[in-house]
Design a protein around this motif. Structure first.
Motif, PDB file in Angstrom:
ATOM      1  N   GLY A  25       0.794  -1.220   0.000  1.00  0.00           N
ATOM      2  CA  GLY A  25       0.000   0.000   0.000  1.00  0.00           C
ATOM      3  C   GLY A  25       0.825   1.267   0.000  1.00  0.00           C
ATOM      4  O   GLY A  25       0.330   2.345   0.348  1.00  0.00           O
ATOM      5  N   ILE A  26       2.103   1.149  -0.378  1.00  0.00           N
ATOM      6  CA  ILE A  26       2.990   2.316  -0.465  1.00  0.00           C
ATOM      7  C   ILE A  26       3.139   2.683  -1.945  1.00  0.00           C
ATOM      8  O   ILE A  26       3.503   1.838  -2.764  1.00  0.00           O
ATOM      9  CB  ILE A  26       4.373   2.014   0.145  1.00  0.00           C
ATOM     10  CG1 ILE A  26       4.215   1.746   1.646  1.00  0.00           C
ATOM     11  CG2 ILE A  26       5.344   3.158  -0.107  1.00  0.00           C
ATOM     12  CD1 ILE A  26       5.475   1.230   2.325  1.00  0.00           C
ATOM     13  N   GLU A  27       2.846   3.923  -2.286  1.00  0.00           N
ATOM     14  CA  GLU A  27       2.867   4.343  -3.686  1.00  0.00           C
ATOM     15  C   GLU A  27       4.282   4.721  -4.136  1.00  0.00           C
ATOM     16  O   GLU A  27       4.915   5.591  -3.545  1.00  0.00           O
ATOM     17  CB  GLU A  27       1.938   5.539  -3.897  1.00  0.00           C
ATOM     18  CG  GLU A  27       1.875   5.994  -5.353  1.00  0.00           C
ATOM     19  CD  GLU A  27       1.013   7.231  -5.550  1.00  0.00           C
ATOM     20  OE1 GLU A  27       0.871   7.673  -6.697  1.00  0.00           O
ATOM     21  OE2 GLU A  27       0.497   7.755  -4.534  1.00  0.00           O
ATOM     22  N   VAL A  28       4.755   4.053  -5.187  1.00  0.00           N
ATOM     23  CA  VAL A  28       6.030   4.428  -5.792  1.00  0.00           C
ATOM     24  C   VAL A  28       5.706   5.447  -6.880  1.00  0.00           C
ATOM     25  O   VAL A  28       5.230   5.095  -7.959  1.00  0.00           O
ATOM     26  CB  VAL A  28       6.759   3.203  -6.386  1.00  0.00           C
ATOM     27  CG1 VAL A  28       8.067   3.640  -7.044  1.00  0.00           C
ATOM     28  CG2 VAL A  28       7.036   2.168  -5.301  1.00  0.00           C
ATOM     29  N   VAL A  29       5.959   6.723  -6.579  1.00  0.00           N
ATOM     30  CA  VAL A  29       5.567   7.781  -7.518  1.00  0.00           C
ATOM     31  C   VAL A  29       6.531   7.895  -8.682  1.00  0.00           C
ATOM     32  O   VAL A  29       6.185   8.425  -9.742  1.00  0.00           O
ATOM     33  CB  VAL A  29       5.443   9.146  -6.802  1.00  0.00           C
ATOM     34  CG1 VAL A  29       4.317   9.105  -5.789  1.00  0.00           C
ATOM     35  CG2 VAL A  29       6.752   9.553  -6.135  1.00  0.00           C
ATOM     36  N   ALA A  30       7.765   7.397  -8.504  1.00  0.00           N
ATOM     37  CA  ALA A  30       8.744   7.438  -9.587  1.00  0.00           C
ATOM     38  C   ALA A  30       9.921   6.526  -9.259  1.00  0.00           C
ATOM     39  O   ALA A  30      10.176   6.232  -8.087  1.00  0.00           O
ATOM     40  CB  ALA A  30       9.254   8.863  -9.800  1.00  0.00           C
ATOM     41  N   ARG A  31      10.576   6.059 -10.317  1.00  0.00           N
ATOM     42  CA  ARG A  31      11.810   5.314 -10.165  1.00  0.00           C
ATOM     43  C   ARG A  31      12.910   6.046 -10.900  1.00  0.00           C
ATOM     44  O   ARG A  31      12.676   6.662 -11.945  1.00  0.00           O
ATOM     45  CB  ARG A  31      11.659   3.898 -10.746  1.00  0.00           C
ATOM     46  CG  ARG A  31      11.024   2.916  -9.793  1.00  0.00           C
ATOM     47  CD  ARG A  31      10.756   1.576 -10.430  1.00  0.00           C
ATOM     48  NE  ARG A  31      11.883   1.037 -11.178  1.00  0.00           N
ATOM     49  CZ  ARG A  31      11.827  -0.133 -11.824  1.00  0.00           C
ATOM     50  NH1 ARG A  31      10.722  -0.856 -11.801  1.00  0.00           N
ATOM     51  NH2 ARG A  31      12.880  -0.567 -12.485  1.00  0.00           N
ATOM     52  N   ALA A  32      14.108   5.999 -10.356  1.00  0.00           N
ATOM     53  CA  ALA A  32      15.251   6.659 -10.993  1.00  0.00           C
ATOM     54  C   ALA A  32      16.473   5.773 -10.827  1.00  0.00           C
ATOM     55  O   ALA A  32      16.564   4.982  -9.889  1.00  0.00           O
ATOM     56  CB  ALA A  32      15.484   8.028 -10.360  1.00  0.00           C
ATOM     57  N   SER A  33      17.420   5.902 -11.758  1.00  0.00           N
ATOM     58  CA  SER A  33      18.635   5.085 -11.697  1.00  0.00           C
ATOM     59  C   SER A  33      19.900   5.912 -11.592  1.00  0.00           C
ATOM     60  O   SER A  33      20.996   5.373 -11.564  1.00  0.00           O
ATOM     61  CB  SER A  33      18.719   4.179 -12.934  1.00  0.00           C
ATOM     62  OG  SER A  33      18.725   4.956 -14.128  1.00  0.00           O
ATOM     63  N   THR A  34      19.755   7.239 -11.527  1.00  0.00           N
ATOM     64  CA  THR A  34      20.911   8.126 -11.366  1.00  0.00           C
ATOM     65  C   THR A  34      20.582   9.201 -10.339  1.00  0.00           C
ATOM     66  O   THR A  34      19.407   9.458 -10.045  1.00  0.00           O
ATOM     67  CB  THR A  34      21.287   8.819 -12.688  1.00  0.00           C
ATOM     68  OG1 THR A  34      20.212   9.701 -13.075  1.00  0.00           O
ATOM     69  CG2 THR A  34      21.556   7.798 -13.799  1.00  0.00           C
ATOM     70  N   VAL A  35      21.628   9.826  -9.811  1.00  0.00           N
ATOM     71  CA  VAL A  35      21.434  10.918  -8.856  1.00  0.00           C
ATOM     72  C   VAL A  35      20.674  12.065  -9.507  1.00  0.00           C
ATOM     73  O   VAL A  35      19.731  12.622  -8.929  1.00  0.00           O
ATOM     74  CB  VAL A  35      22.798  11.417  -8.333  1.00  0.00           C
ATOM     75  CG1 VAL A  35      22.627  12.716  -7.566  1.00  0.00           C
ATOM     76  CG2 VAL A  35      23.446  10.369  -7.440  1.00  0.00           C
ATOM     77  N   ALA A  36      21.065  12.419 -10.738  1.00  0.00           N
ATOM     78  CA  ALA A  36      20.424  13.543 -11.433  1.00  0.00           C
ATOM     79  C   ALA A  36      18.934  13.298 -11.625  1.00  0.00           C
ATOM     80  O   ALA A  36      18.104  14.178 -11.358  1.00  0.00           O
ATOM     81  CB  ALA A  36      21.106  13.766 -12.783  1.00  0.00           C
ATOM     82  N   ALA A  37      18.583  12.090 -12.085  1.00  0.00           N
ATOM     83  CA  ALA A  37      17.164  11.764 -12.294  1.00  0.00           C
ATOM     84  C   ALA A  37      16.418  11.733 -10.971  1.00  0.00           C
ATOM     85  O   ALA A  37      15.248  12.141 -10.889  1.00  0.00           O
ATOM     86  CB  ALA A  37      17.041  10.427 -13.011  1.00  0.00           C
ATOM     87  N   ALA A  38      17.077  11.250  -9.925  1.00  0.00           N
ATOM     88  CA  ALA A  38      16.439  11.164  -8.605  1.00  0.00           C
ATOM     89  C   ALA A  38      16.068  12.551  -8.081  1.00  0.00           C
ATOM     90  O   ALA A  38      14.971  12.752  -7.541  1.00  0.00           O
ATOM     91  CB  ALA A  38      17.368  10.460  -7.624  1.00  0.00           C
ATOM     92  N   LEU A  39      16.963  13.504  -8.241  1.00  0.00           N
ATOM     93  CA  LEU A  39      16.679  14.864  -7.788  1.00  0.00           C
ATOM     94  C   LEU A  39      15.512  15.463  -8.565  1.00  0.00           C
ATOM     95  O   LEU A  39      14.632  16.112  -7.988  1.00  0.00           O
ATOM     96  CB  LEU A  39      17.931  15.742  -7.946  1.00  0.00           C
ATOM     97  CG  LEU A  39      19.060  15.478  -6.941  1.00  0.00           C
ATOM     98  CD1 LEU A  39      20.328  16.195  -7.366  1.00  0.00           C
ATOM     99  CD2 LEU A  39      18.647  15.914  -5.541  1.00  0.00           C
TER     100      LEU A  39
END
Length: 206
Positions: A25-39
């Motif tokens: 029941g935890i929503e993953v709003v986005a996935r990223a594979s780099t620091v830049a994308a994560a920010l």
């Protein structure tokens, strides 16, 4: 519902974690594979928690914890090897916790929930070392280095590369590479240069 940005560069690991979070029941709003994308995803998605892999293709995620916190997210760091030094570095940077990639998915889900609720989550076996370092009571940096890892650190300080370390220690290149990685992990460093800098600062080199 708790909202999470999942930062992990290994697709299979990210898929497994993402499924476990969604099922809980935890929503993953986005996935990223780099620091830049994560920010970028954190700024856009406004998550409660950033589940952050420590080692990413474009840098050490731990070094940017402050930026994620500044955006308004709590940070739970994923790592392959946890030491008190690494955990203290996460805490010093403003991270809310540290969990091993080898942890059970149920434990990871629980850690995310606790961090979202405002708790600090560190393995009890590491917590004493974290508190000692943060309060200055004990300087444990490098205390867990083996004799061979100390030799490796000394060679790094002399400017030796992996090939030279392999030759000087009389071990295979892959073994030398593993020694170097263990030194970095135990010192909480993201590069050979940083490892040497930390070692000099902490008096681990003559």
């Amino acid at each position: 519902m708790t909202r999470v940005v999942l930062v992990e560069d290994h697709d299979m690991v990210a898929e497994a974690i993402g499924l476990a979070l969604e099922r809980a029941g935890i929503e993953v709003v986005a996935r990223a594979s780099t620091v830049a994308a994560a920010l970028a995803e954190t700024s856009r998605g406004e998550p409660d928690v950033v589940l952050l892999d420590r080692r990413l293709p474009d840098g050490d995620g731990t070094a940017l914890i402050g930026q994620f916190v500044g955006i308004g997210a709590k940070v739970l760091v994923l790592t392959g090897e946890a030491t008190a030094s690494v955990a203290a570095r996460v805490a010093e940077a403003g991270g809310a916790g540290l969990i091993l990639k080898s942890a059970r998915l149920d434990d990871l889900v629980e850690a995310v929930r606790r961090v979202a609720a405002g708790e600090v989550v560190f393995d009890p076996k590491l917590l004493a070392g974290v508190l000692d370092r943060l309060t200055g009571r004990v300087n444990a940096t490098g205390a867990t280095l083996t004799a061979r890892e100390r030799e490796t650190l000394s060679l790094l300080a002399d400017g030796a590369g992996t090939e030279q370390i392999s030759t000087r220690l009389g071990v295979a290149r892959n073994t030398a590479r593993n020694h170097v990685q263990h030194v970095l992990d135990k010192l909480g460093a993201s590069s050979k240069l940083e490892a040497v800098s930390i070692a000099r600062r902490e008096g681990l080199l003559d």
